[in-house]
Design a protein around this motif. Structure first.
Motif, PDB file in Angstrom:
ATOM      1  N   PRO A   1       5.320  12.394  -7.770  1.00 47.13           N
ATOM      2  CA  PRO A   1       6.147  11.603  -7.034  1.00 47.13           C
ATOM      3  C   PRO A   1       5.649   9.874  -6.110  1.00 47.13           C
ATOM      4  O   PRO A   1       4.419  10.537  -5.492  1.00 47.13           O
ATOM      5  N   VAL A   2       5.532   9.430  -6.774  1.00 46.47           N
ATOM      6  CA  VAL A   2       5.127   8.520  -5.559  1.00 46.47           C
ATOM      7  C   VAL A   2       6.134   7.313  -4.522  1.00 46.47           C
ATOM      8  O   VAL A   2       7.168   7.995  -4.362  1.00 46.47           O
ATOM      9  N   PHE A   3       5.429   6.784  -3.912  1.00 49.90           N
ATOM     10  CA  PHE A   3       5.999   6.208  -2.302  1.00 49.90           C
ATOM     11  C   PHE A   3       6.512   5.501  -2.971  1.00 49.90           C
ATOM     12  O   PHE A   3       6.417   4.275  -4.014  1.00 49.90           O
ATOM     13  N   GLU A   4       6.931   3.559  -1.535  1.00 52.46           N
ATOM     14  CA  GLU A   4       7.955   2.212  -2.564  1.00 52.46           C
ATOM     15  C   GLU A   4       6.333   1.464  -2.670  1.00 52.46           C
ATOM     16  O   GLU A   4       6.611   0.754  -3.556  1.00 52.46           O
ATOM     17  N   ASN A   5       5.541   1.703  -1.884  1.00 53.48           N
ATOM     18  CA  ASN A   5       4.416   0.903  -3.311  1.00 53.48           C
ATOM     19  C   ASN A   5       3.676   1.056  -4.324  1.00 53.48           C
ATOM     20  O   ASN A   5       2.744   0.730  -4.565  1.00 53.48           O
ATOM     21  N   GLY A   6       3.945   2.299  -4.806  1.00 57.93           N
ATOM     22  CA  GLY A   6       3.619   2.918  -6.009  1.00 57.93           C
ATOM     23  C   GLY A   6       2.360   3.676  -5.833  1.00 57.93           C
ATOM     24  O   GLY A   6       2.065   4.256  -6.866  1.00 57.93           O
ATOM     25  N   ASP A   7       2.066   3.988  -4.662  1.00 56.63           N
ATOM     26  CA  ASP A   7       0.942   5.149  -4.911  1.00 56.63           C
ATOM     27  C   ASP A   7       1.541   7.115  -4.450  1.00 56.63           C
ATOM     28  O   ASP A   7       2.584   7.392  -3.806  1.00 56.63           O
ATOM     29  N   PRO A   8       0.883   7.415  -5.571  1.00 56.88           N
ATOM     30  CA  PRO A   8       0.922   9.302  -4.713  1.00 56.88           C
ATOM     31  C   PRO A   8       0.012   8.950  -3.515  1.00 56.88           C
ATOM     32  O   PRO A   8      -0.266   8.509  -3.490  1.00 56.88           O
ATOM     33  N   ARG A   9       0.816  10.789  -3.336  1.00 57.17           N
ATOM     34  CA  ARG A   9       0.781  10.325  -1.784  1.00 57.17           C
ATOM     35  C   ARG A   9      -0.564  11.243  -1.259  1.00 57.17           C
ATOM     36  O   ARG A   9      -1.706  10.545  -0.800  1.00 57.17           O
ATOM     37  N   LYS A  10      -1.802  11.896  -3.231  1.00 56.22           N
ATOM     38  CA  LYS A  10      -2.438  11.920  -2.917  1.00 56.22           C
ATOM     39  C   LYS A  10      -4.010  10.520  -3.148  1.00 56.22           C
ATOM     40  O   LYS A  10      -4.265  10.316  -2.085  1.00 56.22           O
ATOM     41  N   GLN A  11      -3.628   9.571  -3.611  1.00 58.72           N
ATOM     42  CA  GLN A  11      -3.750   8.278  -3.242  1.00 58.72           C
ATOM     43  C   GLN A  11      -3.675   7.876  -1.999  1.00 58.72           C
ATOM     44  O   GLN A  11      -4.241   7.038  -1.250  1.00 58.72           O
ATOM     45  N   LEU A  12      -2.611   7.577  -1.329  1.00 57.73           N
ATOM     46  CA  LEU A  12      -2.021   7.109  -0.171  1.00 57.73           C
ATOM     47  C   LEU A  12      -3.605   7.643   0.687  1.00 57.73           C
ATOM     48  O   LEU A  12      -3.723   7.017   1.709  1.00 57.73           O
ATOM     49  N   LEU A  13      -3.485   9.122   1.346  1.00 58.24           N
ATOM     50  CA  LEU A  13      -4.484   9.812   1.964  1.00 58.24           C
ATOM     51  C   LEU A  13      -6.176   9.005   1.601  1.00 58.24           C
ATOM     52  O   LEU A  13      -7.488   9.083   2.451  1.00 58.24           O
ATOM     53  N   GLU A  14      -6.231   8.904   0.886  1.00 56.03           N
ATOM     54  CA  GLU A  14      -7.258   8.385   0.071  1.00 56.03           C
ATOM     55  C   GLU A  14      -8.153   7.369   0.658  1.00 56.03           C
ATOM     56  O   GLU A  14      -9.090   6.729   1.160  1.00 56.03           O
ATOM     57  N   ARG A  15      -6.799   6.808   0.231  1.00 58.71           N
ATOM     58  CA  ARG A  15      -7.427   4.660   0.308  1.00 58.71           C
ATOM     59  C   ARG A  15      -6.838   3.968   2.125  1.00 58.71           C
ATOM     60  O   ARG A  15      -7.658   3.149   2.474  1.00 58.71           O
ATOM     61  N   ASN A  16      -5.803   5.303   2.796  1.00 57.27           N
ATOM     62  CA  ASN A  16      -6.011   4.488   3.931  1.00 57.27           C
ATOM     63  C   ASN A  16      -5.978   5.484   4.947  1.00 57.27           C
ATOM     64  O   ASN A  16      -5.205   5.208   5.690  1.00 57.27           O
ATOM     65  N   ILE A  17      -7.635   5.253   5.455  1.00 55.71           N
ATOM     66  CA  ILE A  17      -8.370   5.898   6.151  1.00 55.71           C
ATOM     67  C   ILE A  17      -7.980   5.173   7.736  1.00 55.71           C
ATOM     68  O   ILE A  17      -7.291   6.028   8.309  1.00 55.71           O
ATOM     69  N   TYR A  18      -7.966   3.988   7.376  1.00 57.16           N
ATOM     70  CA  TYR A  18      -7.659   3.040   8.796  1.00 57.16           C
ATOM     71  C   TYR A  18      -6.537   3.271   9.399  1.00 57.16           C
ATOM     72  O   TYR A  18      -6.286   2.545  10.770  1.00 57.16           O
ATOM     73  N   LEU A  19      -5.531   2.965   8.394  1.00 60.64           N
ATOM     74  CA  LEU A  19      -4.057   2.643   9.037  1.00 60.64           C
ATOM     75  C   LEU A  19      -3.583   4.495   9.762  1.00 60.64           C
ATOM     76  O   LEU A  19      -2.845   3.450  10.365  1.00 60.64           O
ATOM     77  N   LEU A  20      -3.872   5.495   9.577  1.00 57.05           N
ATOM     78  CA  LEU A  20      -3.900   6.328   9.924  1.00 57.05           C
ATOM     79  C   LEU A  20      -4.527   6.037  11.633  1.00 57.05           C
ATOM     80  O   LEU A  20      -3.335   6.766  12.775  1.00 57.05           O
ATOM     81  N   TYR A  21      -4.671   4.793  11.696  1.00 56.40           N
ATOM     82  CA  TYR A  21      -5.412   4.939  13.600  1.00 56.40           C
ATOM     83  C   TYR A  21      -4.340   4.179  14.044  1.00 56.40           C
ATOM     84  O   TYR A  21      -4.380   3.648  15.570  1.00 56.40           O
TER      85      TYR A  21
END
Length: 66
Positions: free
Chosen positions: A46-66
């Motif tokens: 399953p992918v999100f609207e931006n085309g990333d699966p959950r694993k990749q989203l958590l991998e790439r967006n380290i600073y987004l969570l801040y």
């Protein structure tokens, strides 16, 4: 405690949560892949609207969570 150390502690706590969520995503994906293999169906992550699966989203967006 000064501002730097508070930020450092917050960063480490969020990083720990992100890593835990990433491992959960990896485990979930492996379970789904095994189930698809047993059912002899192709696996589609399953992918999100931006085309990333959950694993990749958590991998790439380290600073987004801040």
């Amino acid at each position: 405690m000064d501002r730097f150390h508070v930020q450092k502690l917050a960063y480490e706590a969020v990083q720990e949560m992100r890593v835990k969520a990433r491992w959960e995503a990896l485990n979930e994906k492996s379970i789904q892949m095994a189930y698809a293999r047993v059912c002899e169906k192709p696996y589609h992550a399953p992918v999100f609207e931006n085309g990333d699966p959950r694993k990749q989203l958590l991998e790439r967006n380290i600073y987004l969570l801040y």
